[in-house]
Design an enzyme around this catalytic site. Structure first.
Site, PDB file in Angstrom:
ATOM      1  N   LYS A 104      -6.329   2.790  -2.739  1.00 13.99           N
ATOM      2  CA  LYS A 104      -6.076   2.055  -1.485  1.00 13.99           C
ATOM      3  C   LYS A 104      -5.968   3.021  -0.301  1.00 13.99           C
ATOM      4  CE  LYS A 104      -4.985  -1.277   1.288  1.00 13.99           C
ATOM      5  NZ  LYS A 104      -6.004  -2.240   1.720  1.00 13.99           N
TER       6      LYS A 104
ATOM      7  N   LYS B 259       0.288   5.073   8.244  1.00 14.66           N
ATOM      8  CA  LYS B 259       0.989   5.410   6.984  1.00 14.66           C
ATOM      9  C   LYS B 259      -0.017   5.615   5.847  1.00 14.66           C
ATOM     10  CE  LYS B 259       1.835   1.888   4.778  1.00 14.66           C
ATOM     11  NZ  LYS B 259       1.196   1.010   3.822  1.00 14.66           N
TER      12      LYS B 259
ATOM     13  N   SER C  74       0.895  -1.172   0.000  1.00 14.70           N
ATOM     14  CA  SER C  74       0.000   0.000   0.000  1.00 14.70           C
ATOM     15  C   SER C  74       0.926   1.213   0.000  1.00 14.70           C
ATOM     16  CB  SER C  74      -0.879   0.015   1.254  1.00 14.70           C
ATOM     17  OG  SER C  74      -1.685  -1.132   1.285  1.00 14.70           O
TER      18      SER C  74
END
Ligand code: NDP
Length: 296
Positions: free
Chosen positions: A167, A236, A92
């Site tokens: 994503k 993140k 990702s």
């Protein structure tokens, strides 16, 4: 049958590479070499200790924590790569970072797809992950039959970077859902409502979400918080979503707040716990727990 390589045998990569090994000649490399050896024993893949030994593959997969580690392995492999190789990054990652990696690969005649996945550890083990792919149509067409080894649904969502953008937005929606549901349920616990019953109501009403339908019943009410996707990784993803919103001058106060809260949670309770452990922080601020009432 193709020659494929898989770099990064973590929670996701290990089972994904296992599905590839059932259909293709698969070479695996992992920073901690013992995991690659265990993989070879379990799935009949070929474990290598030297990263450059993955360069002979026609399709190279990466599934690493962030684009930073992907770029580092790509730079290391660059001199050994063969023109025509397709690099499929299931991390990702960050869309801008991926565009830079794609350019570097193009300079040696290789193609790049960002192909992050959703479905978690369970989906990776079952081989029915959802894959959102960014890249050119011809490269997507070439890679599709290989990606299908571990996929349920595969979507071509745009050019390089688009998969990572989708994503990141998906995951910040998950982050917001977790935080909002936790705030709602601690409020109801303070009102004397059993959180288990409150969830039953919400899950047949309009406030339901993946967090309320899956995470709270399975991970929060049980107090299990099994670590399958780390809080650091979701923090993140939230950061990436905020950065791409900012870059496009999109006002996104909810996304920013969620990203800040995950960053604070990471510093306070550590990044190595499951992402759902953020709920425990909200519980501690409220001075109550989202747990079924005794005897129910
Ligand atoms: P893990 O932490 O389980 O695995 C990370 C992998 O990356 C390990 O193989 C690790 O090697 C390797 N690695 C870490 N740092 C380096 C480095 N500097 N150089 C080389 N290899 C390195 O992560 P996940 O499998 O959970 O996640 C991987 C990606 O997939 C992330 O981007 C995550 O956001 C995403 N993702 C995760 C999901 C989940 O439910 N877990 C769901 C969907 C996407 P080593 O074994 O040596 O530590």
């Amino acid at each position: 049958m193709y020659r494929v390589a898989f770099i990064g045998l973590g929670t996701m990569g290990y089972p994904m590479a296992g599905h590839l090994a059932k259909q293709h000649e698969t070479t695996v490399w992992n920073r901690t070499a013992s995991k690659a050896q265990a993989h070879a024993q379990q799935f009949g893949s070929h474990a290598v200790e030297n990263l450059t030994d993955t360069a002979q593959a026609e399709f190279i997969f990466t599934c690493l924590p962030t684009s930073v580690e992907v770029e580092a392995v790509a730079e290391q492999l660059l001199p050994a790569l063969k023109p025509g190789t397709v690099w499929i990054d299931c991390t990702s990652g960050d869309p801008n970072h991926s565009r830079r990696i794609a350019e570097r690969l193009r300079s040696v005649g290789c193609d790049f797809l960002d192909a992050p996945v959703s479905g978690g550890k369970v989906g990776a083990e079952a081989g029915n992950l959802t894959v959102m792919v960014g890249g050119s149509q011809p490269t997507f067409n070439r890679a599709l039959p290989v990606i299908q080894a571990f996929a349920g649904k595969v979507f071509h969502v745009g050019d390089v970077g688009a998969g990572h953008a989708v994503k990141a937005v998906n995951n910040i929606l998950l982050a917001i859902g977790l935080l909002a549901t936790a705030e709602g349920l601690v409020t109801l616990a303070k009102q004397g409502v059993d959180p288990a019953i409150a969830l039953e109501v919400i899950n047949v009403s309009s406030g339901r979400s993946f967090a309320s339908e899956v995470h709270f019943p399975e991970r929060v009410l049980t107090r299990a918080f099994p670590n399958t996707f780390s809080l650091a990784l979701l923090a993140k993803d939230a950061r990436i979503a905020v950065s791409i919103a900012r870059e496009a001058y999109v006002p996104a106060p909810l996304m920013q707040l969620a990203a800040e809260m995950f960053e604070m949670a990471k510093r306070q309770i550590g990044g190595d716990v499951d992402h759902t452990a953020v709920v425990q922080l909200i519980e501690s601020w409220a001075g109550t727990q989202i747990a079924p009432k005794q005897g129910t």
